[in-house]
Design a protein around this motif. Structure first.
Motif, PDB file in Angstrom:
ATOM      1  N   SER A  57     -13.836  -2.919 -10.343  1.00  0.00           N
ATOM      2  CA  SER A  57     -14.821  -2.472 -11.311  1.00  0.00           C
ATOM      3  C   SER A  57     -14.296  -2.757 -12.691  1.00  0.00           C
ATOM      4  O   SER A  57     -13.130  -3.076 -12.864  1.00  0.00           O
ATOM      5  N   PRO A  59     -14.408  -0.543 -15.706  1.00  0.00           N
ATOM      6  CA  PRO A  59     -14.784   0.694 -16.363  1.00  0.00           C
ATOM      7  C   PRO A  59     -14.658   0.659 -17.858  1.00  0.00           C
ATOM      8  O   PRO A  59     -15.188   1.519 -18.545  1.00  0.00           O
ATOM      9  N   HIS A 222     -18.094   5.074 -19.983  1.00  0.00           N
ATOM     10  CA  HIS A 222     -18.138   4.876 -18.534  1.00  0.00           C
ATOM     11  C   HIS A 222     -18.793   6.084 -17.884  1.00  0.00           C
ATOM     12  O   HIS A 222     -18.701   7.204 -18.397  1.00  0.00           O
ATOM     13  N   ILE A 224     -19.413   7.756 -13.742  1.00  0.00           N
ATOM     14  CA  ILE A 224     -18.994   7.649 -12.353  1.00  0.00           C
ATOM     15  C   ILE A 224     -19.819   8.622 -11.520  1.00  0.00           C
ATOM     16  O   ILE A 224     -19.987   9.784 -11.906  1.00  0.00           O
ATOM     17  N   ARG A 256     -11.147   8.727  -5.720  1.00  0.00           N
ATOM     18  CA  ARG A 256     -11.383   7.502  -6.472  1.00  0.00           C
ATOM     19  C   ARG A 256     -10.420   7.472  -7.650  1.00  0.00           C
ATOM     20  O   ARG A 256     -10.308   8.446  -8.402  1.00  0.00           O
ATOM     21  N   GLU A 258      -9.475   5.405 -11.068  1.00  0.00           N
ATOM     22  CA  GLU A 258      -9.866   4.408 -12.064  1.00  0.00           C
ATOM     23  C   GLU A 258      -8.656   4.040 -12.910  1.00  0.00           C
ATOM     24  O   GLU A 258      -8.082   4.894 -13.592  1.00  0.00           O
ATOM     25  N   TYR A 260      -7.977   2.164 -15.963  1.00  0.00           N
ATOM     26  CA  TYR A 260      -8.714   1.574 -17.074  1.00  0.00           C
ATOM     27  C   TYR A 260      -7.951   0.435 -17.736  1.00  0.00           C
ATOM     28  O   TYR A 260      -8.560  -0.478 -18.278  1.00  0.00           O
ATOM     29  N   THR A 265     -10.614  -0.278  -9.724  1.00  0.00           N
ATOM     30  CA  THR A 265     -10.931   0.969  -9.045  1.00  0.00           C
ATOM     31  C   THR A 265     -10.285   0.954  -7.668  1.00  0.00           C
ATOM     32  O   THR A 265     -10.409  -0.021  -6.927  1.00  0.00           O
TER      33      THR A 265
END
Length: 451
Positions: A57, A59, A222, A224, A256, A258, A260, A265
């Motif tokens: 992803s 983000p 972002h 989610i 999950r 993230e 950045y 992800t």
């Protein structure tokens, strides 16, 4: 206009487009003082929907706002100076007030302070030495259901709570106690469960959605989607320039992660049961998780999802209230509704996983064994919990209250906070283990004399 950040800045450098309709700012800051130039800004925006990405992803990409979507409303009123060091409130009463009802407890980012939300305001306490350093009681209503500190600054995030909330429970109020007023707010369609702060980000957690904002101008970066998350589970790293966010995934037992910085992800199937609690190291590299069964705690590498270690709190089902890493990641503390705080020794720096096939093992089993277990030769005969990795040290508490835990700034100490107003500071022996020694106890809701 590009922001100007000093080397010790608590904000991550960001750039605004002069042609953008977003508010522009010039920020030059340090840990003790953040100067800001904002005119009265009022705007509303909402993100467009985002597809769930199972592998990769991005983000960090800025999402386009839909002005017709009322998912949230944002308002800013940020005069200079924006941020100063948190100081005691000179307007505190000279006599102790009656004990309020406690609605919320949380440590600040370095566990040196904690905040208490009550039915008539909020209070800030120093952990070592323990003392109340700040109090704000509101005249009418006053219930504060969430208080999130930003280290030791006078900027806090507040959410109303209790029978008479000071603010709507679907709003996050950015409170500047230097000015004794709110300087910004974020409104949502549903109740705010949790708020997390970094020096460069504000993270707002709803029951099934998480929003990440830039702190400087409240611009949405972002969003989610999560599985139902009534506890508002979400943790973020605090190392500057390396933002890692952990939240529940879209499946039971899944977390999950993230990243950045690398725009990746990672999904980790941590447990068979739903996630009940997790904790993240300051650098975002290591994650501890517990499920609703509450028997096992698993420690993962957040970058590749590798299970590094598995420890056992007990054999009976329990509700895990909090998990906490020590600064050195040598120890892990766990509190639960069994009235016991456990401290575990971690071996995650050994370079390899101590548990094999962990993702296929149920929450009430352990697939690996403790190196110190004298029963290792009987693994095929005895139940698996006999060769589990058990806690090194313990501290017994009343089972009638909910407790959160963190490691103290003094070596081998643990700070325990109870929703009954109890404050404990304990010390454990890293060699012999066993019962911790109580160093200090206070009831922070019932001061013994004038503050």
């Amino acid at each position: 206009m590009a922001t100007t950040i000093s080397s010790s800045s608590p904000f991550t450098e960001s750039t605004t487009n002069p042609n953008s309709s977003q508010p522009q700012s010039l920020i030059s800051s340090s840990i003790d003082s953040i100067e800001s130039q904002f005119s009265n800004i009022s705007f509303s925006s909402a993100p467009s929907s985002m597809q769930e990405q199972e592998q990769q992803s991005n983000p960090n990409d800025e999402e386009q706002s839909n002005p017709n979507d009322e998912e949230h409303q944002l308002k800013l009123d940020l005069p200079s100076p924006l941020l100063q060091t948190l100081n005691p409130n000179p307007n505190l009463s000279d006599s102790p007030s009656s004990s309020p009802s406690l609605l919320h407890l949380s440590f600040n980012q370095d566990h040196g302070c904690f905040a208490a939300g009550t039915d008539n305001g909020f209070r800030i306490y120093n952990c070592d030495p323990f003392r109340e350093i700040f109090r704000r009681d509101f005249d009418h209503g006053g219930g504060i259901g969430v208080v999130e500190m930003l280290f030791r600054c006078n900027i806090l995030a507040l959410v109303g709570g209790g029978p008479e909330p000071q603010y709507p429970i679907n709003k996050v109020m950015i409170w500047d106690d230097h000015q004794s007023r709110c300087i910004g707010e974020l409104s949502f369609r549903s109740e705010v469960r949790t708020v997390r702060l970094r020096r460069d980000r504000i993270i707002v957690v709803l029951e099934q959605k998480i929003f990440v904002y830039n702190f400087a101008d409240l611009k949405l970066l972002h969003q989610i989607e999560t599985i139902a998350n009534p506890k508002g589970l979400c943790v973020v790293s605090q190392v500057s320039g390396s933002l890692v966010l952990v939240c529940p995934g879209l499946q039971k037992g899944q977390v999950r992660v993230e990243h950045y910085g690398s725009k990746r992800t990672k999904f980790i199937m941590a447990h068979d049961s739903r996630i009940a609690c997790f904790a993240l190291t300051q650098d975002g590299r290591t994650l501890a998780t517990a499920s609703s069964k509450g028997t096992l705690v698993r420690i993962f590498n957040t970058f590749d999802g590798t299970l590094l270690q598995e420890v056992r709190r007990g054999t009976d089902r329990a509700e895990i209230y909090s998990l906490a890493f020590s600064n050195t990641t040598q120890w892990l503390a766990v509190s639960s509704d069994k009235g016991t705080v456990h401290v575990f020794s971690l071996k995650i720096n050994a370079g390899s996983s101590t548990v094999d096939k962990a993702h296929n093992s149920p929450d009430n089993d352990v697939t690996g064994s403790s190196a110190s277990s004298s029963l290792s030769l009987l693994k095929g005969v005895l139940p698996k919990y006999f060769h589990s990795e058990w806690s090194v040290a313990q501290f017994r508490l009343s089972e009638s209250s909910q407790y959160i835990v963190a490691f103290g700034h003094q070596k081998n100490t643990v700070v325990i906070l109870g929703m009954d107003g109890s404050f404990y500071r304990c010390q454990f022996d890293p060699v012999t283990g066993g019962e911790m020694t109580q160093l200090e106890f206070s009831n922070f809701l019932k001061p013994e004399g004038p503050f």
